[in-house]
Design an enzyme around this catalytic site. Structure first.
Site, PDB file in Angstrom:
ATOM      1  CE  LYS A 280      -4.421   0.717   2.269  1.00 14.70           C
ATOM      2  NZ  LYS A 280      -5.398   0.228   3.230  1.00 14.70           N
ATOM      3  CD  GLU A 364     -19.389  -2.906   9.104  1.00 15.99           C
ATOM      4  OE1 GLU A 364     -19.528  -3.990   8.484  1.00 15.99           O
ATOM      5  OE2 GLU A 364     -18.525  -2.071   8.800  1.00 15.99           O
ATOM      6  NE  ARG A 392     -22.859  -4.680   4.140  1.00 16.33           N
ATOM      7  CZ  ARG A 392     -21.609  -4.796   3.714  1.00 16.33           C
ATOM      8  NH1 ARG A 392     -20.663  -5.174   4.549  1.00 16.33           N
ATOM      9  NH2 ARG A 392     -21.317  -4.548   2.469  1.00 16.33           N
TER      10      ARG A 392
HETATM   11  C1  TPP Z   1     -19.055  -2.403   5.400  1.00 16.03           C
HETATM   12  C2  TPP Z   1     -17.866  -1.475   5.445  1.00 16.03           C
HETATM   13  N1  TPP Z   1     -17.270  -1.227   6.631  1.00 16.03           N
HETATM   14  C3  TPP Z   1     -16.204  -0.401   6.683  1.00 16.03           C
HETATM   15  C4  TPP Z   1     -15.731   0.185   5.551  1.00 16.03           C
HETATM   16  C5  TPP Z   1     -14.585   1.183   5.624  1.00 16.03           C
HETATM   17  N2  TPP Z   1     -13.425   0.718   4.844  1.00 16.03           N
HETATM   18  C6  TPP Z   1     -13.150   1.205   3.631  1.00 16.03           C
HETATM   19  S1  TPP Z   1     -11.804   0.531   2.941  1.00 16.03           S
HETATM   20  C7  TPP Z   1     -11.510  -0.394   4.330  1.00 16.03           C
HETATM   21  C8  TPP Z   1     -10.314  -1.290   4.406  1.00 16.03           C
HETATM   22  C9  TPP Z   1     -10.181  -2.091   3.189  1.00 16.03           C
HETATM   23  O1  TPP Z   1      -9.035  -2.877   3.298  1.00 16.03           O
HETATM   24  P1  TPP Z   1      -8.684  -3.877   2.138  1.00 16.03           P
HETATM   25  O2  TPP Z   1      -9.947  -4.505   1.617  1.00 16.03           O
HETATM   26  O3  TPP Z   1      -7.630  -4.801   2.616  1.00 16.03           O
HETATM   27  O4  TPP Z   1      -8.158  -2.926   0.986  1.00 16.03           O
HETATM   28  P2  TPP Z   1      -6.877  -1.975   0.976  1.00 16.03           P
HETATM   29  O5  TPP Z   1      -7.376  -0.589   1.280  1.00 16.03           O
HETATM   30  O6  TPP Z   1      -5.908  -2.462   2.004  1.00 16.03           O
HETATM   31  O7  TPP Z   1      -6.353  -2.082  -0.408  1.00 16.03           O
HETATM   32  C10 TPP Z   1     -12.491  -0.180   5.294  1.00 16.03           C
HETATM   33  C11 TPP Z   1     -12.537  -0.804   6.616  1.00 16.03           C
HETATM   34  C12 TPP Z   1     -16.390  -0.103   4.353  1.00 16.03           C
HETATM   35  N3  TPP Z   1     -16.029   0.457   3.192  1.00 16.03           N
HETATM   36  N4  TPP Z   1     -17.438  -0.941   4.321  1.00 16.03           N
END
Ligand code: TPP
Length: 629
Positions: A280, A364, A392
């Site tokens: 990242k 959630e 959710r």
């Molecule tokens: C249901 C839900 N909860 C929380 C989030 C907030 N959120 C956005 S991106 C993320 C982390 C995503 O991590 P990953 O899938 O590993 O992708 P990366 O950003 O590391 O590439 C979170 C928790 C969300 N988008 N949807």
């Protein structure tokens, strides 16, 4: 400078590039991301991590015929750049510009819209099964981050894939980060796989081989890595048990390796999962050093990564420090986040009460049922979940918490319009979905001092409660040394009056005050009220004003339908009042992304609109105004 990028108008243009040009293009895209987002803000880190991965996918597959899905889709900026939106990329997240997430209405290349985590695998499976039924031949590729695999929906999809289709490509984009460090057993499992020395060794060999010999041999090496892992890491790989053949992990920044691997996987006659390792923030040192900050942020300095400091704290910070203070005196208090320690502020609570802090991953529903379980054993769980993500968990709130009258407190940040993030992130429905549930107490503070009072109050209530507060910085009022317990269901009358009663929920009291001041200047007597409670609503107050005023006005940062104004209308109807209510809130439609002030003006969530609607109802009530001598 961006010579190659300027020549990419669609993914077809990629197919003519040689390997050296592809590498150069990757660097141009990185530079474009760093420079553009420094002005617009956005998800820099995740996108810098998927430059090569996205290039390889578009080099091998043919969108829009082939379907590429990104989980959450905050990492789809490179996809946007490569699919005809490069020229408009500077408008990302800007009013009228590109959305920060995939949007089916934005491009035929955006196969599936998202913004919430965990949907890519299910939606991709749906597309694959639809293809199979229709006798089609297109490829379906779902790209999901390692944190997406902490989400239940991803696992529900995995449980189905093997039985439902023979052709689906899942890419696990593993960078070991969610927004914070990824958590839980799945994260530990991925970590163990990637840090295994046999993998590391074979991995490097694969990279060398691909450079010298080409695809097939490299794939053999990948297979050897996989066999090695099977032998001593896990009796049988997790994904294979789910019916997906596992490949990898491979270096997600090695473009030739990625391209050859996708060419190979394209021909698979069974579902496959490719595990790619990415970094990242790759290519921008400040993002590598500050993973959390650069997951998503506002404008920054493109050289140093510095961002402008804001003078006032955020509601999230006030929430978290208040909770930590309350927890100092009450060891029943526990704090729960679903992968948002930073956004909810709970990373300020964590060091003060590490054993009473729980990050459950992007989960959630689990967070809420987990809280319910703790509440049955005498704890006072506080679930800090954004309004939009708590959607959710609707059933657990009803079935697990409220039905059992359990004392769980929901603290909903980002309640109201989220602005730049757009419709997937606006918190405009929480009153609608919570207000109809028996037992719950629902409140909204007008400022940060009242937020602390509401938290203190909620933690005294023997049943479920929820507090909604907005994104961003606080009002900046003086704080009492100690929060006070509020009377449940009692509004606060800020100014008394008898022509019109103006109720402004939460921070919308500012608009109520402004309207009140304007009407007073025009010669009307306006009561300005901070309702504090959506539920139970203050019927006594409503009954008093219903006998006096010619109209009520309600302001809320929420959908009008089912919101606070609706609650006022229902309560007035129940007490037999026919006084009209002007409800100012968001209309019955999804609101696009943009600047909050501009969107409020466009949709009439404004003092002007309230004034326009209320004046005709006050006819005959105007008192003569004093003329200055
Ligand atoms: C249901 C839900 N909860 C929380 C989030 C907030 N959120 C956005 S991106 C993320 C982390 C995503 O991590 P990953 O899938 O590993 O992708 P990366 O950003 O590391 O590439 C979170 C928790 C969300 N988008 N949807």
């Amino acid at each position: 400078m961006a010579a190659l990028l300027d020549s990419i108008h669609s993914p077809a243009d990629l197919k003519n590039l040689n390997p050296a040009q592809m590498e150069a293009l990757a660097q141009e895209i990185r530079e474009c991301l760093i420079q553009t987002l420094s002005k617009t803000g956005g998800h820099l880190g995740p996108n810098l991590g998927v430059v090569e991965l996205t290039l390889a996918i578009h080099a091998v597959f043919n969108t829009p015929t082939d379907k590429v899905l990104f989980d959450v889709s905050h990492q789809a900026y490179v996809h946007k750049i490569l699919t005809g939106r490069c020229e408009r990329f500077a408008t990302i997240r800007q009013p009228g510009g590109l959305n920060g997430f995939m949007l089916r209405t934005e491009s035929e290349h955006d196969a599936y819209g998202a913004g919430h985590a965990g949907t890519a695998l299910s939606a991709a499976l749906g597309m694959a099964v639809a293809r199979d039924l229709a006798g089609g031949n297109e490829n379906v590729i779902a790209v999901a981050g390692d944190a997406a695999f902490t989400n239940g929906i991803s696992f529900e999809a995995l449980n189905n894939i093997g039985e439902q289709t023979k052709r689906l490509i899942v890419v696990l984009n593993d960078n070991e980060w969610s927004i914070d460090r990824n958590v839980g057993a799945v994260a530990r499992y991925f970590h163990r796989v990637v840090t295994n020395e046999h993998y590391q060794h074979l991995h490097k060999t694969a990279a060398r081989v691909i450079e010298r010999i080409g695809g097939k041999t490299a794939v053999k090496v990948i297979r050897r890595a996989e066999e090695a892992a099977k032998g001593f890491l896990w009796p049988s790989m997790m994904f294979e048990e789910f019916g997906l053949e596992y490949f990898g992990p491979i270096d997600g920044h090695n473009l030739p390796l990625l391209i050859e691997t996708f060419k190979f996987l394209k021909a698979a006659d069974h579902p496959v999962l490719l595990h790619v390792l990415t970094q990242k923030g790759r290519g921008f040192q400040p993002a590598l050093d500050g993973q959390k900050k650069f997951h998503g942020l506002g404008p920054y300095d493109p050289e140093t990564g510095d961002t402008a400091a804001s003078g006032l704290p955020t509601y999230a910070e006030v929430f978290a420090t208040t909770l930590a203070d309350l927890a100092d005196k009450d060891d029943r208090i526990v704090a729960i986040t679903a992968a948002m320690p930073n956004g909810t502020g709970l990373d300020l609570f964590r060091p003060r009460h590490p054993s009473r802090y729980f990050d459950v991953g992007i989960a959630e529903e689990h967070a809420v049922v987990f809280a319910a379980g703790m509440a049955t054993r005498g704890f006072r769980p506080v679930c800090a979940i954004y309004s939009t993500f708590l959607q959710r968990a609707f059933d657990p709130i009803v079935h697990d918490v409220c039905l059992q009258k359990l004392p769980v407190l929901f603290c909903m940040d980002r309640a109201g319009l989220s602005g730049d993030d757009g419709p997937t992130h606006h918190g405009l429905f929480d009153i609608g979905y919570l207000r109809s549930i028996p037992e719950i107490v629902l409140m909204s503070p007008k400022d940060e001092d009242e937020l602390a009072d509401m938290m203190k109050t909620a933690l005294e209530i023997p049943g479920p409660s929820a507090i909604r507060y907005p994104r961003g910085t606080v009002v900046g009022v003086a704080r009492k040394p100690e929060p006070q317990i509020l009377a449940i269901g009692k509004a606060e009358v800020l100014t008394d009056g008898h022509d019109v009663a103006i109720l402004g929920l939460g921070p919308m009291t500012a608009l109520a005050r402004e309207l009140g001041a304007r009407l007073e200047r025009d010669g009307y007597s306006a009561a300005v009220i901070n309702p504090r409670f959506v539920k139970p609503i203050d019927r006594e107050m409503l009954a008093i004003y219903a006998r006096r005023v010619a109209a009520f006005v309600t302001f809320e940062d929420h959908a009008r339908m089912g919101g606070f104004g609706s609650a006022v209308v229902e309560a007035l109807e129940e007490i037999g009042s026919a006084v009209p209510v002007i409800r100012i809130g968001w209309p019955d439609q999804f609101i696009e992304h943009g600047k909050i002030d501009a969107l409020r003006a466009r949709y009439g969530v404004s003092v002007d609109e309230a004034q326009r609607q209320v004046l005709p109802l006050l006819a005959g009530r105007r008192r003569p105004t004093l003329v200055a001598s």
